[in-house]
Scaffold this active site. Structure first.
Site, PDB file in Angstrom:
ATOM      1  N   LYS A 160       5.378  -6.757  18.017  1.00  0.00           N
ATOM      2  CA  LYS A 160       5.702  -5.332  18.116  1.00  0.00           C
ATOM      3  C   LYS A 160       6.646  -5.076  19.277  1.00  0.00           C
ATOM      4  O   LYS A 160       6.693  -5.851  20.224  1.00  0.00           O
ATOM      5  CB  LYS A 160       4.439  -4.505  18.411  1.00  0.00           C
TER       6      LYS A 160
ATOM      7  N   CYS B 244       0.122   1.346   5.826  1.00  0.00           N
ATOM      8  CA  CYS B 244       1.012   0.342   5.229  1.00  0.00           C
ATOM      9  C   CYS B 244       0.548  -0.213   3.883  1.00  0.00           C
ATOM     10  O   CYS B 244       1.386  -0.392   2.994  1.00  0.00           O
ATOM     11  CB  CYS B 244       1.361  -0.764   6.212  1.00  0.00           C
TER      12      CYS B 244
ATOM     13  N   ASP C  15       4.235   7.918  10.554  1.00  0.00           N
ATOM     14  CA  ASP C  15       4.418   6.546  10.092  1.00  0.00           C
ATOM     15  C   ASP C  15       5.581   6.433   9.114  1.00  0.00           C
ATOM     16  O   ASP C  15       5.906   7.386   8.405  1.00  0.00           O
ATOM     17  CB  ASP C  15       3.131   6.118   9.377  1.00  0.00           C
TER      18      ASP C  15
ATOM     19  N   HIS D   6       7.573   3.017   6.715  1.00  0.00           N
ATOM     20  CA  HIS D   6       7.761   1.591   6.470  1.00  0.00           C
ATOM     21  C   HIS D   6       9.101   1.383   5.817  1.00  0.00           C
ATOM     22  O   HIS D   6       9.417   2.031   4.819  1.00  0.00           O
ATOM     23  CB  HIS D   6       6.607   1.049   5.627  1.00  0.00           C
TER      24      HIS D   6
ATOM     25  N   HIS E  41       7.436  -1.700  10.304  1.00  0.00           N
ATOM     26  CA  HIS E  41       6.518  -0.574  10.534  1.00  0.00           C
ATOM     27  C   HIS E  41       7.059   0.169  11.749  1.00  0.00           C
ATOM     28  O   HIS E  41       7.427  -0.483  12.716  1.00  0.00           O
ATOM     29  CB  HIS E  41       5.113  -1.032  10.914  1.00  0.00           C
TER      30      HIS E  41
ATOM     31  N   ARG F 263     -10.279   5.147  12.304  1.00  0.00           N
ATOM     32  CA  ARG F 263     -10.683   3.848  12.807  1.00  0.00           C
ATOM     33  C   ARG F 263     -11.961   4.014  13.615  1.00  0.00           C
ATOM     34  O   ARG F 263     -12.081   4.959  14.389  1.00  0.00           O
ATOM     35  CB  ARG F 263      -9.592   3.265  13.719  1.00  0.00           C
TER      36      ARG F 263
ATOM     37  N   GLN G  31      -0.515   9.428  12.161  1.00  0.00           N
ATOM     38  CA  GLN G  31       0.656   8.685  12.617  1.00  0.00           C
ATOM     39  C   GLN G  31       1.911   9.281  11.989  1.00  0.00           C
ATOM     40  O   GLN G  31       1.886   9.669  10.826  1.00  0.00           O
ATOM     41  CB  GLN G  31       0.559   7.223  12.165  1.00  0.00           C
TER      42      GLN G  31
END
Length: 641
Positions: A474, A339, A388, A390, A520, A368, A386
RNA sequence: GCCAGUGUAGCUCAGUUGGCCAGAGCAGCUGAUUUGUAAUCAGCGGGUCGGGGGUUCGAAUCCCUCCACUGGCUCCA
């Protein structure tokens, strides 16, 4: 007032003598029923079946067929475990011993002695021996002073600490045999019905779940009223082991780990990559249809990026430590999220309200630092990708965008054959607000957006406090794996914070600057975790559209190799993918190998097939499906995909 | 990170009171076999017993330490 009126679940009513117990009432209905009664629900509260009922009540008798009956049975089994432990290891101290989803555990402190799995059979035997005594679980109300005196005498500081949090007048003891426990109950009438016990494993567990406190030994077990039920349960656990994605992943050569590369860093082998790429292609196509714009960003970012996003403050110490440039000493972090990079893309040039919504998508690989003890196959790793994206939109567009993401996520979950999942609304812990960033007002807006949108589509949800991300609430999609563990896969998050921190703006129709809202979202969540759960879900037998090899051509002898090669070329041109097993092995052997590799179709070619220009089709796990032409086979695969 | 356990050939495992050159099956390679719906036969190669250190005349075996993995706990942007 010597009689009370009992109302049964079907609405029927009957009068009984005051102080009748549920057991008395069951006996009145039938002796067989009474034998099976484990507990009772009295006015919605689960009680001992042997506890006198003093006033009119709604009553449901609970047996093994009821969830509460099972949990009472397991809770009582935990007490039986404690009794056995006390008999075998005098002086052992007890923490808590509840029932869980499937079974029970007891946390114990065995002092200098440590328990291992080798001790379990002995404890099981003791439990069964004690169960045969049919000891009654006897409830008794005690004063707090008496309770404290008892456990001081016994020297059990854990129980004393539990007592500390209880009010006088509400304290009960339960005793079966020689074992007395502080417990609110309820319990089954006596130990007799506990006929089959299996202690599954021992594990460490912090007292009261607090890692700064003593570590106790937790003994997990499961018990049943019948041996057969235990056997079935153990068979289920065996099946789960067979489906374990770590085992199947190695066997099917999907992925590997290497000590040299590092723990928690999955390496995708060709077949695993084939599956993963098909999933990615599927998602990319869906996203294209829905107006997403693909982007690519680097794997590292300067420390300042994460100071701005707030990740540094929150996770700086607990992330991989920075990479520094040799001359200037600039600090770069491996990106733990996409992000912040995407916020920079949004800010790249001024935006108009006419540009919104902007949907930036990237299969972004993030790193991570996970504690070493946390790593687990593909489901908990240190480097993962991910799916992912946005979405930056105006406040008015939030709901519409959220609904579209919800639709996409449901589509994906269904496409992959997951029927059972839970949608969880993850909110912040109201008692622990300092763990989160952003204003109360923004949090409330974001929470409202999620709740409204899920209500609008009629999605059934559960709400968990304290499960939010630090920057926003979330909606998490929880899917169960073969071992019954629940994994968070897809996630959707509404975020008012990051746009503020990155000072993102758009110019509205009023010619004023406004702040966009950020959503997200990752329908798969992590490709690694998703595929891990998918492997277990389908037991390694992937849907035809995903599987790396749809067929294997097996020749009866190498006299038919030429025909087999022609066939392969034809199937290639029909858009199927597969392999040709040209080893000089007997057909039985080739079939066995293809079965073990879980290749969906085996195409057997010999004299008959070559002369008829056909193939004999065998379906993995099922058997012979007869012969057909290549086109017919291709059509069949198409229809089954 | 914490507690408990495990680590022997690519895989599954034997070797369990310390003692001859560390074994088997499968997989691999070579050769023979040309086979009709779940394992053809024979030969061969392959291990610094997770890494390092120690005890001992002698260590896969005992001790220490590190690494990885397993079951949980805690954590999970």
């Amino acid at each position: 007032m010597s009689e009370i009126t009992i109302t049964f679940p079907d609405g029927r009513q009957k009068a009984y003598a005051i102080n009748s117990t549920a057991m008395d009432i069951a006996m009145d209905i039938s002796e067989g029923l009474a034998r099976n009664v484990l507990a009772a629900k009295v006015n919605g509260e689960v009680w001992d079946a042997t506890r006198p009922i003093t006033q009119d009540a709604e009553l449901a008798l609970l047996t093994w067929r009821d969830k509460e009956g099972q949990s009472t049975f397991w809770h009582s089994s935990a007490h039986l475990l404690a009794e056995a432990l006390e008999a075998l290891y005098p002086g052992v101290k007890f923490g808590i011993g509840p029932s869980i989803d499937r079974g029970f555990y007891y946390d114990v402190d065995t002092g200098d002695r440590s328990l291992s799995t080798e001790d379990l059979p002995k404890i099981e035997q003791k439990m069964l021996e004690l169960a045969r005594n049919k000891s009654v679980y006897e409830r008794r109300e005690v004063t707090k002073a008496d309770a404290i005196a008892y456990f001081e005498e016994k020297g059990d500081e854990y129980k004393l600490e539990l007592l500390d949090g209880l009010d006088d007048g509400s304290i009960t003891f339960y005793q079966q045999g020689d074992f007395v426990d502080l417990c609110r109950g309820p319990h089954i009438p006596n130990t007799g019905p506990i006929k089959a016990v299996k202690l599954l494993n021992v594990a460490g567990a912090y007292w009261r779940g607090d890692e700064t406190r003593a570590q106790m030994t937790r003994i997990y077990g499961v018990s049943f009223p019948k041996k057969k039920e235990l056997d079935e349960h153990l068979a289920l656990l065996e099946e789960a082991k067979k489906r374990d994605h770590r085992k199947l992943g190695a066997e099917l050569e999907l992925f590997m780990f290497s000590e040299k590369v590092g723990a928690g860093l999955p390496i995708w082998l060709p077949k695993g990559t084939a599956i993963r790429q098909r999933l990615e292609d599927f998602m990319k196509a869906e996203q294209l249809k829905r107006g997403y714009t693909p982007v690519i960003t680097p794997h590292i970012g300067k420390k300042d990026l994460y100071v701005t996003s707030g990740h540094y403050e929150k996770y700086g110490e607990d992330s991989f430590q920075p990479i520094t440039t040799p001359r200037e000493g600039e600090e770069f972090y491996l990106k733990p999220m996409n992000c912040p990079h995407h916020c920079e893309i949004y800010g790249h040039r001024p935006k108009s309200y006419k540009d919104l919504p902007i949907r930036i998508a990237e299969f972004g690989t993030v790193y991570r630092y996970e504690q070493s003890g946390e790593l687990h196959g593909l489901t908990r790793v240190r480097g993962f990708t991910q799916d992912d994206a946005h979405i930056f939109c105006t406040p008015d567009q939030v709901k519409g965008e959220f609904l579209d993401v919800l639709d996409l996520t449901m589509h994906v979950v269904k496409k992959l054959g997951f029927e059972n999942f839970t949608a969880q609304i993850s909110l912040r812990d109201p008692k622990n607000k300092e763990k989160y960033i952003g204003s109360d007002e923004d949090w409330e807006k974001a929470e409202a957006a999620i709740i409204e949108a899920t209500q609008e589509v009629g999605l059934e949800t559960v709400t968990e406090l304290g499960e939010a991300a630090f920057y926003g609430p979330k909606l998490d999609f929880m899917i169960q794996d073969a071992l019954g563990r629940s994994w968070q896969l897809g996630t959707i998050q509404v975020d008012y914070n990051l746009p503020k921190r990155f000072e993102l703006e758009y110019i509205g129709a009023d010619n004023e600057a406004h702040r966009p809202v950020m959503i997200h979202r990752a329908p798969f969540g992590s490709m690694e975790r998703f595929i891990g759960v998918l492997i277990e879900h389908c037991a390694g037998k992937f849907p035809l559209w995903l599987t790396p090899e749809q067929y294997s051509i097996l020749t009866i002898s190498d006299k038919y190799l030429d025909y087999a090669k022609e066939l392969k070329t034809e199937l290639d041109s029909l858009g199927l993918r597969g392999i040709l097993d040209q080893r000089a092995e007997k057909i039985g052997r080739k079939i066995r190998d293809a079965e073990v590799k879980k290749i969906p179709f085996m195409l057997i070619v010999g004299e008959e097939e070559a002369s008829a220009q056909k193939v004999s089709v065998r379906r993995q796990g099922e058997g012979d499906k007869g012969s057909m032409t290549a086109e017919e086979f291709a059509k069949m695969v198409e229809e089954m995909s």
